[in-house]
Design an enzyme around this catalytic site. Structure first.
Site, PDB file in Angstrom:
ATOM      1  CG  ASP A  22      45.382  57.679 -11.843  1.00  0.00           C
ATOM      2  OD1 ASP A  22      46.353  58.450 -11.769  1.00  0.00           O
ATOM      3  OD2 ASP A  22      44.301  57.992 -12.365  1.00  0.00           O
ATOM      4  CG  ASN A  70      53.094  58.117 -17.608  1.00  0.00           C
ATOM      5  OD1 ASN A  70      52.992  56.979 -17.154  1.00  0.00           O
ATOM      6  ND2 ASN A  70      52.089  58.990 -17.520  1.00  0.00           N
ATOM      7  NE  ARG A 196      41.372  59.510 -18.281  1.00  0.00           N
ATOM      8  CZ  ARG A 196      41.191  60.366 -17.269  1.00  0.00           C
ATOM      9  NH1 ARG A 196      40.033  60.973 -17.126  1.00  0.00           N
ATOM     10  NH2 ARG A 196      42.156  60.610 -16.415  1.00  0.00           N
TER      11      ARG A 196
HETATM   12  C1  FPP Z   1      49.928  57.618 -12.010  1.00  0.00           C
HETATM   13  O1  FPP Z   1      49.609  58.553 -10.973  1.00  0.00           O
HETATM   14  C2  FPP Z   1      51.180  56.947 -11.689  1.00  0.00           C
HETATM   15  C3  FPP Z   1      52.297  56.907 -12.489  1.00  0.00           C
HETATM   16  C4  FPP Z   1      52.364  57.550 -13.801  1.00  0.00           C
HETATM   17  C5  FPP Z   1      53.537  56.233 -12.037  1.00  0.00           C
HETATM   18  C6  FPP Z   1      53.332  54.928 -11.337  1.00  0.00           C
HETATM   19  C7  FPP Z   1      54.608  54.557 -10.699  1.00  0.00           C
HETATM   20  C8  FPP Z   1      54.734  54.023  -9.472  1.00  0.00           C
HETATM   21  C9  FPP Z   1      53.586  53.636  -8.612  1.00  0.00           C
HETATM   22  C10 FPP Z   1      56.093  53.759  -8.887  1.00  0.00           C
HETATM   23  C11 FPP Z   1      56.708  52.582  -9.582  1.00  0.00           C
HETATM   24  C12 FPP Z   1      57.617  51.877  -8.705  1.00  0.00           C
HETATM   25  C13 FPP Z   1      57.455  50.587  -8.379  1.00  0.00           C
HETATM   26  C14 FPP Z   1      58.437  49.992  -7.463  1.00  0.00           C
HETATM   27  C15 FPP Z   1      56.334  49.754  -8.863  1.00  0.00           C
HETATM   28  P1  FPP Z   1      49.639  60.113 -11.317  1.00  0.00           P
HETATM   29  O2  FPP Z   1      51.015  60.602 -11.096  1.00  0.00           O
HETATM   30  O3  FPP Z   1      49.104  60.332 -12.693  1.00  0.00           O
HETATM   31  O4  FPP Z   1      48.661  60.677 -10.229  1.00  0.00           O
HETATM   32  P2  FPP Z   1      47.710  61.956 -10.400  1.00  0.00           P
HETATM   33  O5  FPP Z   1      46.690  61.604 -11.431  1.00  0.00           O
HETATM   34  O6  FPP Z   1      47.110  62.096  -9.039  1.00  0.00           O
HETATM   35  O7  FPP Z   1      48.581  63.121 -10.776  1.00  0.00           O
END
Ligand code: FPP
Length: 242
Positions: A22, A70, A196
């Site tokens: 996250d 998502n 959470r």
């Molecule tokens: C949550 O952070 C992250 C995700 C919903 C996507 C996770 C995906 C990756 C790390 C890339 C996947 C690729 C590989 C190669 C594993 P957020 O976007 O909710 O962050 P925020 O809460 O700061 O908005």
């Protein structure tokens, strides 16, 4: 002796670590970049941590890459994440011999593009002969969805006369989950300051230790994992006993 060697001695790593990756969006915003740049950096953090887990002797690493919730994000963001995953799996298939990592996918993959589904299937099949390290990608995954999926599969077998309702035990129910055969995670880490569970591994987390950290996922490095493991060892795990 390197810092890593010292840590391995001092704090043996848990067998199974799960991570909610996250903070990608906030990392990007802080830099005036699009959210997809945050996910790209998050993918790099994942590579770093997967390599480090191997050094530490972690057997299972489970990461929350895309949740059932998502899909509510913009089409641009969703397709950006899917592209990163496809690129990663492409590379993983190419380097499979060298890396010797087994891949599993937890989640309902039928909603993913046919190309991504194919990559997931291929990665799972071709890597099933590796037994040392396993990465579980949670993709279109939700803990509640997983339980519904398991309940339906069991009910179907009851309807077909293959099972009796009285047969159902915790162990049998576990065998219908996406995570069938994988031990529960001892440690679940959530970076980014949020506290959470967000529909992650709801069944499997019954006795997991939760470690919440203030670092954003793209900045997460080996030293943060060391800190989480050290915190895990400071906890006194009693499993309901005294
Ligand atoms: C949550 O952070 C992250 C995700 C919903 C996507 C996770 C995906 C990756 C790390 C890339 C996947 C690729 C590989 C190669 C594993 P957020 O976007 O909710 O962050 P925020 O809460 O700061 O908005």
């Amino acid at each position: 002796m390197t810092q890593t060697d010292k840590n391995i001695k001092k704090y043996p790593a848990p067998e199974h670590i799960a991570i909610i990756m996250d903070g990608n969006g906030r990392w990007a915003r802080q830099r005036g970049l699009p959210r997809t740049a945050g996910h790209k950096a998050g993918g790099e953090a994942f590579r770093r941590i997967a390599n480090y887990c191997r050094t530490l002797g972690v057997k299972y690493l489970t990461v929350y890459a895309f949740s059932t919730e998502n899909w509510k994000r913009s089409q641009e963001e969703v397709s950006g994440i899917m592209k990163l995953l496809a690129r990663y799996l492409d590379e993983a298939l190419r380097d499979m011999e060298k890396n010797a990592v087994a891949f599993r996918f937890f989640g309902d993959l039928t909603r993913l593009s046919p190309e991504l589904q194919k990559l997931c299937r291929e990665a799972e099949e071709r890597s099933s002969r590796y037994h040392e390290v396993q990465v579980n990608f949670c993709l279109n995954y939700g803990g509640r969805d997983e339980l519904v999926h398991a309940a339906k599969a069991f009910a179907q077998e009851v309807a077909e006369g293959k099972r009796q309702p009285e047969e159902l035990t915790e162990q049998l129910l576990s065998s219908y989950l996406y995570s069938a055969g994988v031990p529960d995670p001892e440690l679940i880490i959530r970076p980014s300051g949020e506290k959470r569970i967000s529909n992650f591994l709801l069944w499997q987390c019954a006795y997991s230790e939760f470690v919440y950290m203030n670092v954003l996922w793209p900045d997460f490095g080996p030293e943060d994992l060391d800190e989480a493991i050290a915190e895990y060892h400071r906890r006194n795990r009693r499993f309901g006993g005294v």
